[in-house]
Design a protein around this motif. Structure first.
Motif, mmCIF file in Angstrom:
data_model
loop_
_atom_site.group_PDB
_atom_site.id
_atom_site.type_symbol
_atom_site.label_atom_id
_atom_site.label_comp_id
_atom_site.label_asym_id
_atom_site.label_seq_id
_atom_site.Cartn_x
_atom_site.Cartn_y
_atom_site.Cartn_z
ATOM 1 N N LEU A 7 33.917 -13.942 13.251
ATOM 2 C CA LEU A 7 34.938 -14.465 12.357
ATOM 3 C C LEU A 7 35.306 -13.374 11.368
ATOM 4 O O LEU A 7 34.442 -12.859 10.662
ATOM 5 N N VAL A 8 36.592 -13.031 11.310
ATOM 6 C CA VAL A 8 37.059 -11.995 10.392
ATOM 7 C C VAL A 8 37.653 -12.679 9.172
ATOM 8 O O VAL A 8 38.527 -13.530 9.283
ATOM 9 N N LYS A 9 37.160 -12.308 8.010
ATOM 10 C CA LYS A 9 37.638 -12.842 6.731
ATOM 11 C C LYS A 9 37.922 -11.666 5.804
ATOM 12 O O LYS A 9 37.366 -10.583 5.996
ATOM 13 N N PRO A 10 38.759 -11.889 4.778
ATOM 14 C CA PRO A 10 38.942 -10.809 3.800
ATOM 15 C C PRO A 10 37.600 -10.480 3.137
ATOM 16 O O PRO A 10 36.927 -11.348 2.627
ATOM 17 N N GLY A 11 37.195 -9.241 3.212
ATOM 18 C CA GLY A 11 35.961 -8.812 2.574
ATOM 19 C C GLY A 11 34.799 -8.592 3.511
ATOM 20 O O GLY A 11 33.878 -7.866 3.178
ATOM 21 N N LEU A 36 19.343 -13.297 8.734
ATOM 22 C CA LEU A 36 20.526 -12.584 8.269
ATOM 23 C C LEU A 36 20.396 -11.089 8.485
ATOM 24 O O LEU A 36 19.295 -10.546 8.451
ATOM 25 N N GLY A 37 21.545 -10.443 8.684
ATOM 26 C CA GLY A 37 21.602 -8.989 8.742
ATOM 27 C C GLY A 37 22.835 -8.524 7.992
ATOM 28 O O GLY A 37 23.844 -9.229 7.937
ATOM 29 N N PHE A 38 22.756 -7.355 7.390
ATOM 30 C CA PHE A 38 23.862 -6.802 6.615
ATOM 31 C C PHE A 38 24.083 -5.372 7.053
ATOM 32 O O PHE A 38 23.121 -4.618 7.222
ATOM 33 N N THR A 39 25.345 -4.999 7.222
ATOM 34 C CA THR A 39 25.636 -3.643 7.627
ATOM 35 C C THR A 39 26.943 -3.173 6.993
ATOM 36 O O THR A 39 27.832 -3.976 6.713
ATOM 37 N N ALA A 40 27.026 -1.889 6.764
ATOM 38 C CA ALA A 40 28.235 -1.259 6.236
ATOM 39 C C ALA A 40 28.338 0.129 6.863
ATOM 40 O O ALA A 40 27.402 0.916 6.783
ATOM 41 N N THR A 41 29.457 0.409 7.488
ATOM 42 C CA THR A 41 29.612 1.689 8.167
ATOM 43 C C THR A 41 30.099 2.760 7.193
ATOM 44 O O THR A 41 30.601 2.459 6.115
ATOM 45 N N LYS A 42 29.983 4.008 7.609
ATOM 46 C CA LYS A 42 30.439 5.120 6.777
ATOM 47 C C LYS A 42 31.951 5.097 6.596
ATOM 48 O O LYS A 42 32.478 5.744 5.698
ATOM 49 N N LYS A 43 32.629 4.329 7.428
ATOM 50 C CA LYS A 43 34.082 4.234 7.339
ATOM 51 C C LYS A 43 34.541 3.636 6.007
ATOM 52 O O LYS A 43 35.633 3.934 5.532
ATOM 53 N N ILE A 44 33.692 2.802 5.376
ATOM 54 C CA ILE A 44 34.124 2.166 4.132
ATOM 55 C C ILE A 44 33.878 3.032 2.898
ATOM 56 O O ILE A 44 34.402 2.737 1.839
ATOM 57 N N GLY A 45 33.086 4.088 3.029
ATOM 58 C CA GLY A 45 32.891 4.973 1.879
ATOM 59 C C GLY A 45 31.519 5.625 1.881
ATOM 60 O O GLY A 45 30.761 5.523 2.845
ATOM 61 N N ALA A 104 28.458 -2.724 -1.507
ATOM 62 C CA ALA A 104 29.021 -3.748 -0.625
ATOM 63 C C ALA A 104 27.902 -4.611 -0.026
ATOM 64 O O ALA A 104 28.018 -5.842 0.010
ATOM 65 N N LYS A 105 26.821 -3.995 0.412
ATOM 66 C CA LYS A 105 25.705 -4.764 0.983
ATOM 67 C C LYS A 105 25.016 -5.617 -0.065
ATOM 68 O O LYS A 105 24.636 -6.757 0.213
ATOM 69 N N ARG A 106 24.856 -5.109 -1.281
ATOM 70 C CA ARG A 106 24.262 -5.914 -2.367
ATOM 71 C C ARG A 106 25.108 -7.139 -2.654
ATOM 72 O O ARG A 106 24.590 -8.241 -2.830
ATOM 73 N N ARG A 107 26.423 -6.961 -2.686
ATOM 74 C CA ARG A 107 27.316 -8.093 -2.942
ATOM 75 C C ARG A 107 27.238 -9.113 -1.810
ATOM 76 O O ARG A 107 27.230 -10.325 -2.054
ATOM 77 N N LEU A 108 27.166 -8.646 -0.569
ATOM 78 C CA LEU A 108 27.049 -9.570 0.569
ATOM 79 C C LEU A 108 25.718 -10.316 0.537
ATOM 80 O O LEU A 108 25.661 -11.516 0.833
ATOM 81 N N ARG A 109 24.641 -9.615 0.183
ATOM 82 C CA ARG A 109 23.333 -10.270 0.102
ATOM 83 C C ARG A 109 23.344 -11.376 -0.948
ATOM 84 O O ARG A 109 22.860 -12.490 -0.703
ATOM 85 N N LEU A 133 26.532 -9.920 8.555
ATOM 86 C CA LEU A 133 27.706 -9.697 7.725
ATOM 87 C C LEU A 133 28.014 -8.204 7.724
ATOM 88 O O LEU A 133 27.171 -7.393 7.333
ATOM 89 N N VAL A 134 29.212 -7.867 8.176
ATOM 90 C CA VAL A 134 29.654 -6.481 8.240
ATOM 91 C C VAL A 134 30.623 -6.259 7.090
ATOM 92 O O VAL A 134 31.659 -6.937 7.006
ATOM 93 N N ALA A 135 30.298 -5.344 6.214
ATOM 94 C CA ALA A 135 31.140 -5.064 5.054
ATOM 95 C C ALA A 135 32.436 -4.395 5.483
ATOM 96 O O ALA A 135 32.470 -3.625 6.447
ATOM 97 N N ARG A 136 33.489 -4.706 4.741
ATOM 98 C CA ARG A 136 34.774 -4.052 4.937
ATOM 99 C C ARG A 136 35.108 -3.261 3.681
ATOM 100 O O ARG A 136 34.413 -3.351 2.677
ATOM 101 N N ARG A 137 36.185 -2.499 3.721
ATOM 102 C CA ARG A 137 36.562 -1.632 2.615
ATOM 103 C C ARG A 137 36.687 -2.382 1.290
ATOM 104 O O ARG A 137 36.265 -1.903 0.245
ATOM 105 N N GLU A 138 37.227 -3.599 1.329
ATOM 106 C CA GLU A 138 37.468 -4.346 0.095
ATOM 107 C C GLU A 138 36.254 -5.138 -0.400
ATOM 108 O O GLU A 138 36.313 -5.756 -1.463
ATOM 109 N N THR A 139 35.152 -5.129 0.312
ATOM 110 C CA THR A 139 33.978 -5.910 -0.074
ATOM 111 C C THR A 139 33.474 -5.548 -1.467
ATOM 112 O O THR A 139 33.113 -6.418 -2.251
#
Length: 121
Positions: free
Chosen positions: A26-30, A53-62, A70-75, A94-100
């Protein structure tokens, strides 16, 4: 109010890959939510397994600072959202996006609650 702890966490790459291959996305804003319902154990089918739960953020977001924020906010959002819901038997990534890292936290929580409700409905 006592602080609630997070459910069990995914830490191995194989777990993330399994969920990406078998789960629903499911893709949502954030963020992007990858979700799968766990199978009940054969010896204890009446007891629902705890959520994972799992949390990830790629180098693409920064850089590392942005990814960690971003991962702290998702957690924290997942801790708050899942506290009031019956999430037993769910595996979530939860995969972080640029705006997370920059979107208002209330909006992030609301989007996560909508995504979890969509999946459990």
């Amino acid at each position: 109010m006592p602080r609630q702890t997070l459910p069990k966490r995914f830490k191995r790459r194989a777990d993330f890959l399994r969920l990406a291959a078998q789960g629903r996305k499911l893709v949502k804003p954030g963020f992007v939510l990858q979700a799968l319902r766990q199978m009940a154990e054969a010896e204890a089918p009446s007891i629902a397994p705890a959520p994972v739960l799992g949390f990830t953020a790629t180098k693409k977001i920064g850089n590392a600072v942005i990814r960690n924020r971003a991962k702290r906010r998702l957690r924290e959002a997942s801790r708050m959202v899942l506290a009031g819901r019956n999430a037993a038997g769910l595996e979530l990534v939860l995969v972080a996006r640029r705006e997370t890292g920059t979107m208002p936290f209330a909006t992030l929580c609301r989007n996560l609650a909508q995504a979890v409700d969509e999946f459990t409905a």
